[in-house]
Each structure stands twice: as structure tokens, then as C-alpha cells.
Design an enzyme around this catalytic site. Structure first.
Site, PDB file in Angstrom:
ATOM      1  N   GLU A 130      -0.098  -9.421  -0.800  1.00 57.47           N
ATOM      2  CA  GLU A 130      -1.428  -9.908  -0.275  1.00 57.47           C
ATOM      3  C   GLU A 130      -2.302 -10.007  -1.764  1.00 57.47           C
ATOM      4  O   GLU A 130      -2.896 -10.696  -1.860  1.00 57.47           O
ATOM      5  CB  GLU A 130      -2.255  -8.775   0.532  1.00 57.47           C
ATOM      6  CG  GLU A 130      -1.718  -8.724   2.022  1.00 57.47           C
ATOM      7  CD  GLU A 130      -2.283  -7.762   2.777  1.00 57.47           C
ATOM      8  OE1 GLU A 130      -1.976  -6.629   2.609  1.00 57.47           O
ATOM      9  OE2 GLU A 130      -3.271  -8.076   3.501  1.00 57.47           O
ATOM     10  N   ALA A 156       0.853  -1.175   0.155  1.00 56.90           N
ATOM     11  CA  ALA A 156       0.068   0.031   0.003  1.00 56.90           C
ATOM     12  C   ALA A 156       0.767   1.210  -0.105  1.00 56.90           C
ATOM     13  O   ALA A 156       2.086   1.327   0.503  1.00 56.90           O
ATOM     14  CB  ALA A 156      -0.941   0.057   1.407  1.00 56.90           C
ATOM     15  N   GLY A 169       0.673  -5.055   0.980  1.00 58.20           N
ATOM     16  CA  GLY A 169      -0.364  -5.203   0.085  1.00 58.20           C
ATOM     17  C   GLY A 169       0.100  -5.925  -1.336  1.00 58.20           C
ATOM     18  O   GLY A 169      -0.778  -6.574  -1.902  1.00 58.20           O
ATOM     19  N   GLU A 197       3.873  -5.262   7.457  1.00 52.62           N
ATOM     20  CA  GLU A 197       3.075  -4.156   8.240  1.00 52.62           C
ATOM     21  C   GLU A 197       3.229  -4.129   9.814  1.00 52.62           C
ATOM     22  O   GLU A 197       2.885  -3.003  10.067  1.00 52.62           O
ATOM     23  CB  GLU A 197       1.302  -4.905   7.791  1.00 52.62           C
ATOM     24  CG  GLU A 197       0.976  -4.336   6.585  1.00 52.62           C
ATOM     25  CD  GLU A 197       1.266  -5.749   5.694  1.00 52.62           C
ATOM     26  OE1 GLU A 197       2.125  -6.636   5.908  1.00 52.62           O
ATOM     27  OE2 GLU A 197       0.396  -5.775   4.502  1.00 52.62           O
TER      28      GLU A 197
HETATM   29  C1  LIG Z   1      -5.086  -1.963   4.878  1.00 52.36           C
HETATM   30  C2  LIG Z   1      -3.439  -2.132   4.910  1.00 52.36           C
HETATM   31  C3  LIG Z   1      -3.202  -2.824   3.749  1.00 52.36           C
HETATM   32  C4  LIG Z   1      -1.847  -2.967   3.357  1.00 52.36           C
HETATM   33  C5  LIG Z   1      -0.812  -2.349   4.137  1.00 52.36           C
HETATM   34  C6  LIG Z   1       0.656  -2.157   3.576  1.00 52.36           C
HETATM   35  O1  LIG Z   1       0.725  -2.755   2.453  1.00 52.36           O
HETATM   36  S1  LIG Z   1       1.599  -1.279   4.403  1.00 52.36           S
HETATM   37  C7  LIG Z   1       3.120  -1.138   3.442  1.00 52.36           C
HETATM   38  C8  LIG Z   1       3.765  -2.607   3.427  1.00 52.36           C
HETATM   39  N1  LIG Z   1       5.127  -2.235   2.717  1.00 52.36           N
HETATM   40  C9  LIG Z   1       6.128  -2.114   3.347  1.00 52.36           C
HETATM   41  O2  LIG Z   1       6.304  -1.862   4.469  1.00 52.36           O
HETATM   42  C10 LIG Z   1       7.542  -1.866   2.441  1.00 52.36           C
HETATM   43  C11 LIG Z   1       7.934  -0.603   2.906  1.00 52.36           C
HETATM   44  N2  LIG Z   1       9.186  -0.403   1.953  1.00 52.36           N
HETATM   45  C12 LIG Z   1      10.339  -0.989   2.116  1.00 52.36           C
HETATM   46  O3  LIG Z   1      10.541  -1.749   2.939  1.00 52.36           O
HETATM   47  C13 LIG Z   1      11.512  -0.393   1.075  1.00 52.36           C
HETATM   48  O4  LIG Z   1      11.072   0.793   0.953  1.00 52.36           O
HETATM   49  C14 LIG Z   1      11.625  -1.317   0.124  1.00 52.36           C
HETATM   50  C15 LIG Z   1      10.304  -1.896  -0.473  1.00 52.36           C
HETATM   51  C16 LIG Z   1      12.281  -2.879   0.550  1.00 52.36           C
HETATM   52  C17 LIG Z   1      12.590  -0.926  -1.059  1.00 52.36           C
HETATM   53  O5  LIG Z   1      13.882  -0.645  -0.434  1.00 52.36           O
HETATM   54  P1  LIG Z   1      14.857   0.227  -1.005  1.00 52.36           P
HETATM   55  O6  LIG Z   1      15.919   0.317  -0.070  1.00 52.36           O
HETATM   56  O7  LIG Z   1      15.081  -0.243  -2.287  1.00 52.36           O
HETATM   57  O8  LIG Z   1      14.058   1.539  -1.156  1.00 52.36           O
HETATM   58  P2  LIG Z   1      13.828   2.897  -0.161  1.00 52.36           P
HETATM   59  O9  LIG Z   1      13.625   2.235   1.009  1.00 52.36           O
HETATM   60  O10 LIG Z   1      14.819   3.888  -0.068  1.00 52.36           O
HETATM   61  O11 LIG Z   1      12.460   3.344  -0.720  1.00 52.36           O
HETATM   62  C18 LIG Z   1      12.597   4.006  -1.802  1.00 52.36           C
HETATM   63  C19 LIG Z   1      11.374   5.236  -2.080  1.00 52.36           C
HETATM   64  O12 LIG Z   1      10.379   4.598  -1.812  1.00 52.36           O
HETATM   65  C20 LIG Z   1       9.350   4.981  -0.883  1.00 52.36           C
HETATM   66  N3  LIG Z   1       8.705   4.028  -0.377  1.00 52.36           N
HETATM   67  C21 LIG Z   1       8.915   2.517  -0.250  1.00 52.36           C
HETATM   68  N4  LIG Z   1       7.937   1.622   0.134  1.00 52.36           N
HETATM   69  C22 LIG Z   1       6.959   2.610  -0.001  1.00 52.36           C
HETATM   70  C23 LIG Z   1       5.440   2.356   0.345  1.00 52.36           C
HETATM   71  N5  LIG Z   1       4.717   1.178   0.552  1.00 52.36           N
HETATM   72  N6  LIG Z   1       4.770   3.614   0.066  1.00 52.36           N
HETATM   73  C24 LIG Z   1       5.155   4.634  -0.230  1.00 52.36           C
HETATM   74  N7  LIG Z   1       6.359   4.845  -0.483  1.00 52.36           N
HETATM   75  C25 LIG Z   1       7.251   4.033  -0.473  1.00 52.36           C
HETATM   76  C26 LIG Z   1      10.431   5.416   0.155  1.00 52.36           C
HETATM   77  O13 LIG Z   1      10.009   6.361   1.061  1.00 52.36           O
HETATM   78  C27 LIG Z   1      11.604   6.131  -0.739  1.00 52.36           C
HETATM   79  O14 LIG Z   1      11.048   7.374  -1.149  1.00 52.36           O
HETATM   80  P3  LIG Z   1      11.987   8.466  -0.591  1.00 52.36           P
HETATM   81  O15 LIG Z   1      10.954   9.736  -1.156  1.00 52.36           O
HETATM   82  O16 LIG Z   1      13.268   8.409  -1.095  1.00 52.36           O
HETATM   83  O17 LIG Z   1      11.565   8.632   0.791  1.00 52.36           O
END
Ligand SMILES: CC/C=C\CC(=O)SCCNC(=O)CCNC(=O)[C@H](O)C(C)(C)COP(=O)(O)OP(=O)(O)OC[C@H]1O[C@@H](n2cnc3c(N)ncnc32)[C@H](O)[C@@H]1OP(=O)(O)O
Length: 312
Positions: A106, A61, A103, A126
Site C-alpha cells: 500500500e 503493518a 501495508g 490482509e
Molecule cells: C489498517 C490495516 C493496514 C494494513 C494491514 C497490514 O499490512 S496487515 C499485515 C500484512 N502483512 C502480512 O500479512 C505479511 C505477514 N508476514 C509474512 O507473510 C511473512 O512473515 C513474510 C513477510 C513473507 C516473511 O516470511 P519469512 O518466512 O521470511 O519469515 P517469518 O514468517 O518467519 O517471519 C519472521 C518474523 O517476523 C514476524 N513478522 C512477519 N510479518 C510481520 C508483521 N507484518 N508484523 C509483525 N511481525 C511480523 C514473524 O512473526 C516472525 O517473528 P517471530 O518472532 O519469529 O515469530
């Protein structure tokens, strides 16, 4: 956005396009649902592959939308999209490269088959955002893996490498080659085959002996480690729902639990940490020094400033 194209005459390939992590923003959710409906109604389409554009399958998400009702409401809810994917009368194969997290996993669980690249990783992180997998993940994963393995993944939020995911039964196949091409070939090979058994929402959870004692013990262990965090305990409650309730009742329990967590101070603080950590990683001094290139100074004194106390 979601890109939609037909390949090999009968396979609709839906590609999630929202760099850098293909998060499920409102625009992506709108595009996904539209693409699924188009694939469903097109008589030439006999199977579907869902992939991520340019590498990662999906980072889950869009965390930036949490706490912003107008963004959240400008696209369909993930639960609705995933129900349409699972209900589709044509086989749907997830082609996972990079990562499928939250998500994103999921969504893959709502597909009828899951293909992964050998270097991909999957997980439901999450809990580290003060949440639980609230788009069916807490109900579908235990039905696929059994309660023990699913509970471990959901409560720890750990990323699982493709090889382990294959052994657990979370991925159906792993490939070293082009995942989308492999998924397309496989999708064609199962066109017209029955899908009922592939829909995790139709399956009961694999049985578990001494279920009450198992969850009592799990709750105690998780409470001991959670240090006051609410999300890990809610994860246990949701998985217990998967093990003991019919799918739709389990989904209703998951919804109640995630709604409570979503507005909690713990979830808000966890989101703040998520973005602040990434912001800190980008920060440089005017001379160009970064946190990971400069030498740490020894800490000789520490103090707490601006402590907030409330009296009841
Ligand atoms: C009702 C609820 C249903 C569903 C719930 C969910 O899905 S909650 C979200 C679950 N997902 C996560 O927790 C994943 C979070 N992200 C990460 O762990 C890492 O970003 C990832 C995907 C492993 C990639 O790592 P990497 O080191 O390659 O990049 P970085 O972390 O620097 O991220 C790059 C930029 O993307 C932004 N970002 C990452 N994930 C999300 C996201 N899920 N939503 C929005 N934005 C996301 C991150 O902030 C970085 O952006 P920046 O502008 O540089 O801060």
C-alpha cells in the site's frame, strides 16, 4: 525507524529499518512521516526513493500492534502517511527488494513509481488475517490494475512474483541489479516532471461493463468459497467502492469496513494462528527434534476435547 540520507546531490533515500521484515511499527511510522516532511521542505531535494533496509521492502503493518490501542496510537495512521507520500510535489519511487506485502505494498502504491527486483514479490495478504487492505490498497490497486486483477489479488491475498507484477502494470520496471541504485537514477531522470497522472488517488478506475452483474457474480463466487469468513466479502465490497465511488468516498468505505473487521473474533483468531504457526516452527523437543526433522506417527484415534457451546 526510518533512515534518511541524500544521495547524488538531489535524491532523498528513505529506508525502512525494522528487522526482520521491516514492519510498519509506530516507530517506523513516526520516522517515515518525519522523513517525508523533511524531503518535502528541503529545497535541495528534488526526488525521493523509499526502500527497505537490508533486503525486504516491507512486510506490512506491525501485526503485533493490532488490538493494542496504545501502540497503534503512538504513531501516525498509515493512511495519513501514504496521503503525504502521494501528495508530495517531488517524484517518489518505491525500490522493492524481497517483498512488499500488505501495508508495504500500500505504501508502494502511494509512491509515484514502483521499481522491483526480479526476485521480489508483492501482495495484499490482509484477507488471511481476517482483514482487508485498509490503508488505501483496496482503492488504489483497482485504479492501477483494473477491477478484475485487483479483486483477484485482494480476495486471494496471493503473492505475485515481480515478472507477473510487471505484466499487470503493478511494477513500472524490474531489475536484476541493485534496485535502490536503479531507482535513484530513475528518480533523477523524472525530477521536475508533472506528477498528477502518477497519483493513483487522482485516477478513476478503468471502466468495467455490466458492473452490477460483475459484482453480484463476484460476491456469489466469493461467498461460496469463504465458508463463513467475513473478510473476503468485505474485500469485494471495498473493491466495488473503488469502481463506483470517488476516491475519498471509497476511502471512507474502506475505513468503515476495516474497523469492523479489525475487532472481529475472526481477525483475532487469524492473528493468533499467524504467530502460533511461527512459534510451532521454532519448537523443539528436549532431544533437539523439530517438527520438520522428525517422522510423523500414524494417527489411530482422534477426539475433540474442551468444546465450547453457547445457547441463544
Ligand atoms: C489498517 C490495516 C493496514 C494494513 C494491514 C497490514 O499490512 S496487515 C499485515 C500484512 N502483512 C502480512 O500479512 C505479511 C505477514 N508476514 C509474512 O507473510 C511473512 O512473515 C513474510 C513477510 C513473507 C516473511 O516470511 P519469512 O518466512 O521470511 O519469515 P517469518 O514468517 O518467519 O517471519 C519472521 C518474523 O517476523 C514476524 N513478522 C512477519 N510479518 C510481520 C508483521 N507484518 N508484523 C509483525 N511481525 C511480523 C514473524 O512473526 C516472525 O517473528 P517471530 O518472532 O519469529 O515469530
Amino acid at each position: 525507524m526510518a533512515q534518511y540520507r541524500i544521495v547524488s546531490g538531489s535524491v532523498a533515500v528513505i529506508s525502512i529499518q525494522n528487522p526482520p521484515v521491516n514492519a510498519l511499527s509506530a516507530a517506523v511510522r513516526n520516522g517515515l512521516l518525519l522523513s517525508v516532511r523533511t524531503a518535502s521542505s528541503d529545497p535541495l531535494v528534488r526526488s525521493v526513493v523509499i526502500s527497505g533496509h537490508n533486503g525486504p521492502f516491507c512486510g506490512g503493518a506491525d501485526i503485533k500492534e493490532f488490538g493494542n490501542v496504545s501502540h497503534l496510537e503512538s504513531g501516525p495512521h498509515l493512511v495519513e502517511i501514504f496521503e503525504s507520500v502521494e501528495a508530495l510535489a517531488k517524484p517518489v519511487v518505491a525500490a522493492i527488494e524481497g517483498f512488499a506485502l500488505g501495508g508495504g505494498l500500500e505504501l508502494a502504491l502511494a509512491c509515484h513509481y514502483r521499481f522491483g527486483h526480479s526476485e521480489a514479490r508483492v501482495g495484499l495478504p490482509e484477507v488471511s488475517l481476517g482483514l482487508l487492505p485498509g490503508a488505501g490498497g483496496s482503492q488504489r490497486l483497482p485504479r492501477l490494475l483494473g477491477v478484475r486483477a485487483a479483486l483477484d489479488m485482494i480476495v486471494t491475498g496471493r503473492h505475485v512474483a515481480a515478472g507477473e507484477a510487471l505484466n499487470l502494470g503493478l511494477l513500472d520496471r524490474v531489475t536484476d541489479g541493485n534496485t535502490v541504485d536503479a531507482a535513484v537514477r530513475f528518480a533523477q531522470s523524472v525530477e521536475g516532471k508533472p506528477l498528477d497522472d502518477r497519483r493513483l488517488g487522482n485516477r478513476p478506475c478503468p471502466p468495467l461493463e455490466n458492473i452490477d452483474a460483475f459484482f453480484e457474480d463476484a460476491l456469489n463466487r466469493v461467498r461460496g468459497r469463504a465458508r463463513g469468513a467475513a473478510a473476503p466479502l468485505a474485500c469485494v465490497q471495498a473493491v466495488r467502492g473503488a469502481a463506483t465511488l470517488p476516491f475519498l468516498q471509497g476511502m471512507a468505505l474502506e475505513k468503515r469496513l476495516v474497523e469492523t473487521l479489525m475487532t472481529s473474533g475472526q481477525a483475532q483468531a487469524s492473528r493468533y494462528c499467524f504467530f502460533t504457526e511461527r512459534g510451532a516452527a521454532r519448537w523443539t523437543t528436549p532431544t533437539g527434534a523439530r517438527w520438520d526433522t522428525c517422522r510423523a506417527r500414524p494417527i489411530s484415534t482422534a477426539a475433540v476435547i474442551g468444546i465450547y457451546a453457547s445457547c441463544i
